[in-house]
Every structure is written in C-alpha cells, then in structure tokens.
Design a protein around this motif. Structure first.
Motif, PDB file in Angstrom:
ATOM      1  N   LEU A  45       0.833  -1.206   0.000  1.00 29.52           N
ATOM      2  CA  LEU A  45       0.000   0.000   0.000  1.00 29.52           C
ATOM      3  C   LEU A  45       0.866   1.253   0.000  1.00 29.52           C
ATOM      4  O   LEU A  45       0.565   2.236  -0.704  1.00 29.52           O
ATOM      5  N   THR A  46       1.942   1.225   0.758  1.00 26.74           N
ATOM      6  CA  THR A  46       2.845   2.380   0.815  1.00 26.74           C
ATOM      7  C   THR A  46       3.475   2.656  -0.545  1.00 26.74           C
ATOM      8  O   THR A  46       3.595   3.809  -0.967  1.00 26.74           O
ATOM      9  N   ALA A  47       3.881   1.595  -1.240  1.00 27.21           N
ATOM     10  CA  ALA A  47       4.483   1.757  -2.568  1.00 27.21           C
ATOM     11  C   ALA A  47       3.495   2.408  -3.532  1.00 27.21           C
ATOM     12  O   ALA A  47       3.856   3.285  -4.320  1.00 27.21           O
ATOM     13  N   ILE A  48       2.236   1.985  -3.461  1.00 29.97           N
ATOM     14  CA  ILE A  48       1.209   2.576  -4.331  1.00 29.97           C
ATOM     15  C   ILE A  48       0.953   4.028  -3.921  1.00 29.97           C
ATOM     16  O   ILE A  48       0.869   4.924  -4.766  1.00 29.97           O
ATOM     17  N   ASP A  49       0.833   4.258  -2.624  1.00 28.86           N
ATOM     18  CA  ASP A  49       0.572   5.608  -2.125  1.00 28.86           C
ATOM     19  C   ASP A  49       1.662   6.589  -2.537  1.00 28.86           C
ATOM     20  O   ASP A  49       1.392   7.740  -2.884  1.00 28.86           O
ATOM     21  N   LYS A  50       2.905   6.151  -2.489  1.00 30.34           N
ATOM     22  CA  LYS A  50       4.014   7.040  -2.846  1.00 30.34           C
ATOM     23  C   LYS A  50       4.080   7.307  -4.346  1.00 30.34           C
ATOM     24  O   LYS A  50       4.605   8.334  -4.773  1.00 30.34           O
ATOM     25  N   ALA A  51       3.541   6.385  -5.124  1.00 30.89           N
ATOM     26  CA  ALA A  51       3.577   6.550  -6.579  1.00 30.89           C
ATOM     27  C   ALA A  51       2.454   7.449  -7.093  1.00 30.89           C
ATOM     28  O   ALA A  51       2.553   8.013  -8.183  1.00 30.89           O
TER      29      ALA A  51
ATOM     30  N   ALA B 290      -4.235   5.642   4.848  1.00 28.15           N
ATOM     31  CA  ALA B 290      -3.323   6.380   5.720  1.00 28.15           C
ATOM     32  C   ALA B 290      -3.554   7.867   5.501  1.00 28.15           C
ATOM     33  O   ALA B 290      -3.943   8.286   4.406  1.00 28.15           O
ATOM     34  N   HIS B 291      -3.323   8.667   6.521  1.00 20.28           N
ATOM     35  CA  HIS B 291      -3.306  10.112   6.309  1.00 20.28           C
ATOM     36  C   HIS B 291      -2.072  10.424   5.476  1.00 20.28           C
ATOM     37  O   HIS B 291      -0.956  10.074   5.831  1.00 20.28           O
TER      38      HIS B 291
ATOM     39  N   VAL C  28       3.482   9.477   3.876  1.00 25.09           N
ATOM     40  CA  VAL C  28       2.432   8.544   4.262  1.00 25.09           C
ATOM     41  C   VAL C  28       2.631   8.131   5.710  1.00 25.09           C
ATOM     42  O   VAL C  28       3.692   7.633   6.088  1.00 25.09           O
ATOM     43  N   ASN C  29       1.604   8.372   6.526  1.00 25.58           N
ATOM     44  CA  ASN C  29       1.652   7.942   7.922  1.00 25.58           C
ATOM     45  C   ASN C  29       1.133   6.506   8.043  1.00 25.58           C
ATOM     46  O   ASN C  29       0.847   5.859   7.042  1.00 25.58           O
TER      47      ASN C  29
END
Length: 221
Positions: A83-89, A113-114, A124-125
């Motif tokens: 999820l973090t990888a997608i959020d950062k992209a 995530a906020h 991303v928190n």
C-alpha cells in the motif's frame, strides 16, 4: 476500528486496471516489496475518482482529488508495504478496498493512511483499517462535506482512533495521529516496566508517569 464501507458515486466510476509492474519502476520499491506484490496481489483496479468534475466538491493543492483503489488479494491480506508503494507513486490521497476469498465467501476491508504531499514523494503515515466485512454488506452514503479536503478527513475519521475537530485540516489530523502513536508506545512501555519493576517506590513513580501519559493521550483524541 469500525464497520463501514462507503457507496462510491456512480458518476465517479473510473474502472482502470493498473498493472502491478507499473510500481516496480520507482526507486523506493525494493526487491522484498516486489515479492510482496507478487505474493499478495492478484489485481489492482482504480475504481473511482472523487473530484470536482465527478462529485462537485472543490479541491485544493493538498487534496485535488481522492482516488479509490480496489486490490484483490491472492491470500489472506495485502501487506502495508504494498500500500505504501502505491501511495508514494500516486500523489493524490487514496482510499483502498482490499478483498479476499475466505471460507467460500468474499470479504472486504477499507484501509487508508493520512497522506500529505511532499517535495518529491507524498508523506504517508501509518495505516488504519475497518474490520473484514462481507463484500455484499450494506454501504453508507458519503459523508456530507463542503470540499474535497473536508470529505477526505470525514472518510478517514471512522478508521482512526481520534475525532476530527471542526475546521481541522488533513495535515493537522496527521500530526495529531503521530502524537497519538508516540504516546501509545510510551504508555505500552510504561505498562511493561510497571509489571516487571520489583521496587515499590519505583513502581509508584512509574504509575504516576503512566497516568500523565494517559491523560496526554486522552487530550489528543
């Protein structure tokens, strides 16, 4: 942790399949995270775009639109690292719906995530989630909001352990969540020390510190 799924507006339907491999192009995606994509993810679908042209709410530089991503998992769940990888992209805020097959029925949970825009990549928190629910569970209408940032805050509110305060910006909520997480770690650490401390005087001092931290934690919520 709440039991809520939202009924995303039909007019905001996007329905684009996103290849997993697309996220491998980014430098922060390690080989271990790539393996998680392979082992955890069956399919990623960009299902909805909540934007001014689709739901008639004004966006801002911080929240120009809100994306809804559906992830079909191969096994029991999808790792936060994915999820973090997608959020950062993806620069815009994302609400994820993760689905899985469990004992002959389809289940889904909402997780997010906020997220705030950074100079190069979004910040991303920690992730918060609903419980797993039947995929055919009744869905709630979107919360009433006057802007996309306000809607984003309202969508995340049921997932997080704090109440959104009137007029509070998304960045303010994210900062307060960081404080809450820190205080929760400190409270847990003091509770462990109290259980293992043999000296009465020291145990009393630790209990005094614990009450102070618990009071700070309640103030943040």
């Amino acid at each position: 942790m709440s039991d809520i799924l939202y009924k995303w507006p039909t007019g905001a339907r996007f329905g684009a399949r996103v290849p997993k491999e697309k996220f491998y192009e980014y430098g922060w995606v390690s080989s271990a995270v790539r393996e998680k994509f392979v082992s955890d993810v069956q399919r990623i679908t960009w299902t909805h775009k909540l934007a001014e042209e689709t739901i008639n709410l004004t966006g801002t530089t911080a929240v120009p639109e809100i994306e809804i991503f559906e992830i079909d998992s191969k096994a029991d769940d999808v790792a936060d690292a994915v999820l973090t990888a997608i959020d950062k992209a993806v620069p815009n805020p994302i609400i994820f719906e993760i689905s899985r097959e469990r004992t002959g029925r389809r289940e889904v949970r909402m997780v997010a995530a906020h997220k705030t825009r950074g100079a190069r990549t979004p910040m991303v928190n920690g992730y918060y989630s609903t419980r797993w629910m039947p995929a055919d569970a009744e869905r709630s209408a979107l919360p009433t909001a006057i802007s996309l940032p306000a809607l984003y805050a309202e969508l995340l509110a049921p997932l997080t352990p704090i109440d959104v305060r009137p007029g509070e910006e998304v960045s303010d909520v994210a900062e307060r969540l960081e404080v809450v997480r820190r205080l929760q770690r400190e409270v847990a650490g003091l509770e462990r020390k109290i259980r293992s401390e043999p000296q009465l005087n020291r145990k009393m001092e630790l209990r005094r510190m614990l009450k102070m931290k618990q009071a700070e934690l309640e103030e943040q919520k």
